[in-house]
Design a protein around this motif. Structure first.
Motif, short mmCIF file in Angstrom:
data_model
loop_
_atom_site.label_atom_id
_atom_site.label_comp_id
_atom_site.label_asym_id
_atom_site.label_seq_id
_atom_site.Cartn_x
_atom_site.Cartn_y
_atom_site.Cartn_z
N ASP A 114 0.87 -1.37 -0.13
CA ASP A 114 0.10 -0.01 0.13
C ASP A 114 0.67 1.27 0.00
O ASP A 114 2.09 1.11 -0.03
CB ASP A 114 -0.94 0.03 1.24
N ASP A 115 0.28 2.42 0.08
CA ASP A 115 0.99 3.55 0.01
C ASP A 115 1.86 4.04 1.04
O ASP A 115 2.85 4.81 1.01
CB ASP A 115 -0.09 4.89 -0.09
N SER A 116 1.62 3.36 2.07
CA SER A 116 2.44 3.69 3.29
C SER A 116 3.57 2.66 3.45
O SER A 116 4.44 2.37 4.41
CB SER A 116 1.63 3.60 4.78
N GLY A 117 3.71 1.66 2.51
CA GLY A 117 4.63 0.75 2.39
C GLY A 117 4.32 -0.74 3.06
O GLY A 117 5.28 -1.62 3.34
N LEU A 118 2.88 -0.81 3.48
CA LEU A 118 2.74 -2.08 4.32
C LEU A 118 2.39 -3.08 3.21
O LEU A 118 1.60 -2.82 2.23
CB LEU A 118 1.54 -1.97 5.18
#
Length: 92
Positions: A67-71
């Motif tokens: 995802d956009d947060s790197g998760l």
């Protein structure tokens, strides 16, 4: 768990809600769990021609996307029992 039915998906134009890296055609199966519940999910690591109704499968997890947060986001999938050990699936 036993495979009840399966449908292959191969989409030529991609307009997805999510952009999935390394997207490839896949199959969705409807699986009868041993306790009688029927669940749909991705049939992972099984060629379309090798899918057989009645195959025994196991439940596992595989990466879906980052995802956009790197998760890293995961999804459930079904693997043939003889493939699950060699594919490194997080079998349940």
């Amino acid at each position: 768990m036993e495979l009840y039915t399966a449908t292959p998906f191969s989409i030529t134009s991609r307009q997805h809600y999510l952009e999935i890296d390394n997207w490839e055609p896949y199959a969705i199966g409807l699986v009868d769990l041993d306790d009688g519940v029927r669940v749909s999910g991705i049939l992972s690591g099984i060629a379309f021609d090798d899918i057989r109704i009645g195959d025994r499968v196991t439940l596992g997890a595989l990466p879906l996307y980052i995802d956009d947060s790197g998760l890293q986001r995961m999804t459930h999938a079904f693997f043939k029992l003889d493939l699950a050990a060699s594919d490194g699936a997080a079998a349940q």
